[in-house]
Write an enzyme that holds these catalytic residues in place. Structure first.
Site, PDB file in Angstrom:
ATOM      1  N   TRP A 170       0.865  -1.184   0.000  1.00 45.92           N
ATOM      2  CA  TRP A 170       0.000   0.000   0.000  1.00 45.92           C
ATOM      3  C   TRP A 170       0.897   1.228   0.000  1.00 45.92           C
ATOM      4  O   TRP A 170       0.465   2.334  -0.244  1.00 45.92           O
ATOM      5  CB  TRP A 170      -0.873   0.035   1.257  1.00 45.92           C
TER       6      TRP A 170
ATOM      7  N   HIS B  52       0.055   1.564   4.797  1.00 42.02           N
ATOM      8  CA  HIS B  52       0.082   0.488   5.782  1.00 42.02           C
ATOM      9  C   HIS B  52       0.073   1.032   7.213  1.00 42.02           C
ATOM     10  O   HIS B  52      -0.577   0.469   8.098  1.00 42.02           O
ATOM     11  CB  HIS B  52       1.311  -0.397   5.567  1.00 42.02           C
TER      12      HIS B  52
ATOM     13  N   ASP C 225       7.325  -6.151   4.055  1.00 44.68           N
ATOM     14  CA  ASP C 225       7.933  -5.727   2.792  1.00 44.68           C
ATOM     15  C   ASP C 225       9.456  -5.792   2.853  1.00 44.68           C
ATOM     16  O   ASP C 225      10.107  -6.210   1.903  1.00 44.68           O
ATOM     17  CB  ASP C 225       7.498  -4.297   2.442  1.00 44.68           C
TER      18      ASP C 225
ATOM     19  N   ARG D 270      10.633  -9.621   2.921  1.00 40.60           N
ATOM     20  CA  ARG D 270      10.580 -10.391   1.667  1.00 40.60           C
ATOM     21  C   ARG D 270      11.767 -10.098   0.760  1.00 40.60           C
ATOM     22  O   ARG D 270      12.056 -10.870  -0.151  1.00 40.60           O
ATOM     23  CB  ARG D 270       9.280 -10.108   0.926  1.00 40.60           C
TER      24      ARG D 270
ATOM     25  N   HIS E 224       1.895 -11.538  -0.516  1.00 40.39           N
ATOM     26  CA  HIS E 224       1.408 -10.161  -0.524  1.00 40.39           C
ATOM     27  C   HIS E 224       0.257  -9.935  -1.500  1.00 40.39           C
ATOM     28  O   HIS E 224      -0.298  -8.830  -1.539  1.00 40.39           O
ATOM     29  CB  HIS E 224       2.553  -9.198  -0.863  1.00 40.39           C
TER      30      HIS E 224
ATOM     31  N   HIS F 290       0.357  -6.540   8.194  1.00 42.85           N
ATOM     32  CA  HIS F 290       0.652  -6.117   6.830  1.00 42.85           C
ATOM     33  C   HIS F 290      -0.338  -6.696   5.814  1.00 42.85           C
ATOM     34  O   HIS F 290      -0.872  -5.964   4.972  1.00 42.85           O
ATOM     35  CB  HIS F 290       2.067  -6.539   6.456  1.00 42.85           C
TER      36      HIS F 290
ATOM     37  N   ASP G 224      -2.670  -5.305   2.789  1.00 48.47           N
ATOM     38  CA  ASP G 224      -2.469  -5.642   1.374  1.00 48.47           C
ATOM     39  C   ASP G 224      -3.750  -6.093   0.691  1.00 48.47           C
ATOM     40  O   ASP G 224      -4.019  -5.722  -0.455  1.00 48.47           O
ATOM     41  CB  ASP G 224      -1.441  -6.775   1.250  1.00 48.47           C
TER      42      ASP G 224
ATOM     43  N   HIS H 287      -3.670  -5.766  -5.582  1.00 43.41           N
ATOM     44  CA  HIS H 287      -3.040  -6.916  -4.926  1.00 43.41           C
ATOM     45  C   HIS H 287      -3.921  -8.152  -5.058  1.00 43.41           C
ATOM     46  O   HIS H 287      -3.578  -9.222  -4.558  1.00 43.41           O
ATOM     47  CB  HIS H 287      -2.764  -6.612  -3.449  1.00 43.41           C
TER      48      HIS H 287
ATOM     49  N   HIS I  72       0.244   0.136 -10.667  1.00 50.06           N
ATOM     50  CA  HIS I  72       0.322  -0.487  -9.344  1.00 50.06           C
ATOM     51  C   HIS I  72       0.997   0.447  -8.346  1.00 50.06           C
ATOM     52  O   HIS I  72       0.493   0.647  -7.235  1.00 50.06           O
ATOM     53  CB  HIS I  72       1.084  -1.812  -9.427  1.00 50.06           C
TER      54      HIS I  72
ATOM     55  N   ASP J 259      -0.456   2.080  -4.918  1.00 57.69           N
ATOM     56  CA  ASP J 259       0.226   1.768  -3.665  1.00 57.69           C
ATOM     57  C   ASP J 259       0.664   3.031  -2.921  1.00 57.69           C
ATOM     58  O   ASP J 259       0.536   3.111  -1.699  1.00 57.69           O
ATOM     59  CB  ASP J 259       1.489   0.939  -3.936  1.00 57.69           C
TER      60      ASP J 259
END
Length: 282
Positions: A20, A25, A62, A65, A77, A133, A137, A143, A166, A170
């Site tokens: 986001w 977030h 985030d 990952r 996600h 999180h 998402d 997403h 995207h 976000d």
């Protein structure tokens, strides 16, 4: 209150992290915190650690990952809905969530893990951070979409600068809606604006429907319902127009703004209800 969030946000923006977006977030987490019961606040504090706020860990997933140990979590996600927007939108768990996992299965998995007292304190902490999180998402329409890799391959501009659809959903459009970026003042103001709408404003009548599925024993079903809710906006608005090359800060943003604000509010309200239920069951 949000000092840790501001530091984390600065680092994330510098590294180009998304989802986001750090502000989106953190807003989901801040809204959720507003609706926690006293028991849930204590439960969250016991797991995260004294003085650690939910906004400050809202983008941990985030960062994780992008590490070698965290690579396994990258598919968690999102869910790649193999539908046909803008003509037809749908999410199916068997069709769209493969063996590597997705945001729906991840919410179900970490809902179980955060309750498992056989796990180490660190594993339970990671589970809670993932939930904070992923419940954010899953409210982002892109997403929950496979088309053009969730909009990543749709090239657009924002204020004349190249980006992709995207990324705009976000980050850029969230920051525009909030009135800025990387500020505790912006976070507090944006969160309070949405909380007021939830409590006594335009969201107050519908907020009950956001948590119509909030049974932690049916986590997969609830997460799928949330995914389907967000995915529908890809047909209704997000992917309805001929986006490639479009300048978004104008007519497109005007239509996107109310969806962004609504979805972030939903994410926060749902996260609060989910954590209250988990605390009650512990």
């Amino acid at each position: 209150m949000h000092y840790q969030f501001t530091l984390a946000l600065s680092m994330l923006l510098a590294s180009g992290a998304n989802a986001w977006g750090a502000l989106g977030h953190a807003t989901v987490a801040d809204i959720a915190d507003n609706y926690l019961t006293s028991d849930a606040k204590a439960w969250v504090s016991d797991i995260l650690g004294s003085g650690v706020s939910m906004p400050s860990v809202s983008t941990w997933a985030d960062s994780f990952r992008n590490t070698v140990p965290g690579r396994f979590s990258a598919p968690f996600h999102y869910i790649d809905a193999a539908d046909s927007p803008p003509e037809s939108c749908s999410v199916g768990l068997s069709r769209d969530c493969d063996s590597g996992g997705c945001v729906v299965s991840a919410i179900a998995n970490y809902t179980e893990r955060v309750q498992d007292t056989r796990l180490s304190a660190e594993d339970q902490k990671q589970a809670l951070q993932f939930l904070i999180h992923f419940i954010g998402d899953i409210t982002n329409p892109l997403h929950n979409e496979a088309e053009a890799i969730g909009g990543n391959d749709i090239k657009v501009t924002w204020n004349g600068k190249d980006t992709n659809l995207h990324s705009a959903w976000d980050t850029q459009m969230v920051e525009e809606a909030a009135g800025g970026r990387n500020s505790t003042e912006i976070l507090d103001t944006f969160s309070q604006t949405l909380i007021t709408r939830i409590d006594s404003g335009s969201y107050s009548i519908e907020k009950g429907t956001w948590v119509s599925c909030a049974d932690i024993s049916t986590a997969s079903e609830c997460a799928l319902a949330w995914s389907q809710d967000a995915n529908a906006y890809n047909c209704e608005y997000v992917l309805k127009y001929d986006e490639p090359g479009l300048e978004l800060n104008g007519e497109y943003y005007a239509g996107a703004k109310p969806i962004i604000e609504l979805q972030i509010a939903k994410g926060g309200y749902r996260l609060g209800a989910w954590l209250n239920a988990l605390a009650s069951a512990s």
